[in-house]
Write an enzyme that holds these catalytic residues in place. Sequence first.
Site, short mmCIF file in Angstrom:
data_model
loop_
_atom_site.label_atom_id
_atom_site.label_comp_id
_atom_site.label_asym_id
_atom_site.label_seq_id
_atom_site.Cartn_x
_atom_site.Cartn_y
_atom_site.Cartn_z
N GLU A 1 0.83 -1.21 0.00
CA GLU A 1 0.00 0.00 0.00
C GLU A 1 0.86 1.26 0.00
OE1 GLU A 1 -4.21 -1.04 1.97
OE2 GLU A 1 -2.68 -0.46 3.38
N GLU B 1 -5.68 -7.79 -1.70
CA GLU B 1 -6.34 -8.00 -0.40
C GLU B 1 -7.79 -7.62 -0.58
OE1 GLU B 1 -4.66 -5.69 2.84
OE2 GLU B 1 -2.64 -6.29 2.29
C1 GAL Z 1 -4.67 -3.11 4.44
C2 GAL Z 1 -3.20 -3.39 4.71
C3 GAL Z 1 -3.06 -4.60 5.60
C4 GAL Z 1 -3.97 -4.50 6.79
C5 GAL Z 1 -5.39 -4.26 6.33
C6 GAL Z 1 -6.38 -4.09 7.42
O1 GAL Z 1 -4.90 -1.89 3.92
O2 GAL Z 1 -2.50 -3.62 3.52
O3 GAL Z 1 -1.73 -4.73 6.00
O4 GAL Z 1 -3.53 -3.47 7.59
O5 GAL Z 1 -5.43 -3.09 5.59
O6 GAL Z 1 -6.47 -5.21 8.18
#
Ligand code: GAL
Length: 963
Positions: free
Chosen positions: A147, A244
Amino acid sequence: MADFVIRMFYSGEFHPFRLPVPGLWLDVFQKIRSAGYTGVSFYVDWALHEGQPGKFEADGVFAWEPFFDAARKAGIYLLARPGPYINAEVSGGGYPGWLQRLKGHPRTADEDYIAASDLYAKSIGAIIAKAQITNGGPIILFQPENEYSGAVKGFPFPDPKYFQQVIDQFRRAGIVVPFVSNDASNGGRNAPGQPAAVDIYGHDGYPLGFDCAQPNVWPPNKLPTDWRSKHLQQSPTTPFSIIEFQGGAFDPWGGPGFDKCLSLVNHEFERVFYKNIFSFGVTIFNIYMTYGGTNWGNLGHAGGYTSYDYGAMIAEDRNVFREKYSEAKLEANFIVASPSYLTAEPQIVNDSSIYYVNNKKLTSTLLKGNKTQYLIVRHKDYSSSDSNSFLVTVPNTSAGEVTIPQGGVYLVLNGRDSKTLVFDYEMNKILILYSTAEVFTWKEYNGKTILVVYSGPNEQHEMAVALSNGSELPKALLGSGISAAGVDGYTILSWKTSNEDRALQLGPLTIYFVDRNSAYKHWVIDIPRDPKQLAPYTNEAERSLIIKGGYLIRSATISQNGDTLNIVGDTDSTTPLKIIGGAPPKLKTLTFNGQPLKFAQDSNTIVTTTVPYTAPKISLPDLNALTWYYTDSLPEIQSKYSDAQWSKADYPKTDNTLRNITTPTSLYGSEYGFHAGALVYRGHFQGIGNESTLYLQAAGGSAFGMSAFLDDQHIGSFVGYDSASIGNSTFDLPKVTPGLHVLTVVVDNMGLQENWIVGEDEMKTPRGILDYKLDQRPKEDITWKLTGNYGGEAHIDKARGPLNEGGLWAERQGYHLPSPPIEDWKKSKPTDGIAKAGIAWYVTSFDLNMPNGFDIPLSFRFTNSSTPYEAGPAHAYRVNLYVNGWQFGKYVNNIGPQTKFPVPEGIWNYHGKNWVAMSLWALDPWGARLKDVKLVAGPAVQTGYGRVQMVDSPKFSQRPSVY
Ligand code: GAL
């Protein structure tokens, strides 16, 4: 050799460092693989590997090779995401605490940052490189950074120089597999064509966010709609990749709890939101989290508590009882069984409702493949709980335009549901012109094809099969109520969902019609060619079994001569088992977890049997009935205590670029090498006699606490609340006599902040005493010393890593470890407690003799005492919980929400002696005692997994020059 079939990278996020028992990693991999997934994505937490700058360590539970081996055994491909920045709700977002002293900005091309990350990138890069698919390992994708998507205003961003350096660090370390990105929103950063680009652009998405307080509310406009069009603008040459996607939510201190997150991101969320992602043509898909695990041993950031359950499809204690596990299994199996989905193009139209469905309350997306088309239907108001009926019209099928159902009865889409209808669905040589019921899976065995379709309650369905020109009517194999007719050269089948399984045979095709609850019990288990291997990758299966079973099927093998089938799985009750596809025709022996079973096999090779379950006897100790040993863990307030070994807090400036010091010397923990757990300060001063108050400003992160003492007198505490990461307190002092005095201040460190926004450098947010004022006195009049964990960055417990211990006196001694020297300790229990503010330490030990062949999760359960049962307005106390030396819980009675703390087998010795230790930090003047603490067992699952290897848990030995 079977043909090499391309499968979707359908992946679940799993962090092995949140389950520090290597012997259980295969368990999680198998549960993910048996849900139909083909992959797993993992982060690496730098902070656990380089506690001391310049010393990279990856041994014991921190070694990666066993993780890669377990993935290979389960047939799981891997996406490696080692950061160096990972976010992930871990302390510092993965950054070791010593980066707080960096002059430059982390996540930038600043030379000192790049230099600081070099050893880590080189070392972890080399470990990952060895396990790439090009070397026979499971790793097929790699993500540098995480990110890299936002910076403070005016900061050069995105900086291609920086991003390229991260790419180069890992390429130099030997990474050759494709690089993917994980943009926080679909902004196209670092996409191919941009300066400093990855090979495959990807982004993430958490449409429902992280507030689980109202789990039934899906707020308006949260369902993504334009992700396909955005993708075509930003990265048209790469597969549409979601690195994700929301699989649950994190929860902060004082939050509503993970049960609520599980309800918010439940099976209905999966139906509506995952299928919506399929409608964008996703082909690299990772669900965060799929198994969350535990923030043991201070590894979490301050914004979260011990549990990282996440409401994921696999619970923190690894059970798969959650309905979202079963729903996810249905969806993944369908995608994996449908290779034509991978090349089907989503048709972007302005208002799809006018094209394919005749109900304005619904909308749909058509994905068009070479031949097969997929129509994904949902409610326009995606949160609607109404049932809407509809007809579907799809142009350009192999039979021209079709409007279905032809029988005239309308289809139904129930509330919070979404469906994938298939058109010209090909199963090798067999064609389904359309099916309104959803496909679970299909397999071909020697010219015979088994298809399983499922449907929801009160739904009407229709399917058209192109076989024998519709002239042959199907034969009922199981149940009744499916009507069949030959129409225009197709066999049209129509039915209403029933809770009874039904099956028809039509020439070489057998179709199973099941309701969703029955579908949940079905498993597709791939059989490896080499029986020594546990499971093949999905694209390499020798063949697959379709089994209707129960709780979990893990794997299956067939003997070389083909007459013995061995199934390995777990049951929670006596379970009927039916192999509807793939059993060897003349089966002689069937075993389940090594036990031969009586079975019947019919002429269609279908095998029926029953797996017996016998409830085990479990006896757990009553923790309150055990002998506990007590020692005071705050001897620092005694006049005879010597802090000669402590670090002098004498640094007259700070290296922390985020906050300047407002004290004569720096009191920031990380300035002196203490990055995790409690910090303890001793401030020496000559009393004059007119001092009457002490002001303290302390920082420990959300929900932290602080207690202050003048000599051996408690002068006050900051008891903390959920959102307070800094506390300002002014305490009245008892009469200060002229002469030497010592202030003792204990500050909890709940973990370091993450570092999401580039340039903000949030991870540098200091921990410890920020400011103080003894009235009537200049600040210089106090000389401070401090300590944190024993050894600081040169931590000595290599087995449990750099973060497991904090700076409480008993932790520094190593009294959390097995076999501490309790001979001279008093007998007293945590439920006895202490009658004034302070820190008590309790230890007990007992044997566990858990039954073999069962997976029985054990948890501690605390009883909250927020309603005071003793004098006083609140009940402020905090407990650190240790099992065999591993810190597996931080219970904060006055903040919560967590009261149940699972501890995995392997940390527990299920067949021998265990040591439990607890700190009880009473912040209130009247002290604290636990209302209750119990050891509780979850459901006893009979398992074929086998013995879980204990982790190495070195016991107590006297530490040199301990203080
Ligand atoms: C995403 C991030 C992850 C985690 C997730 C929330 O944006 O890449 O590492 O923090 O959010 O659980």
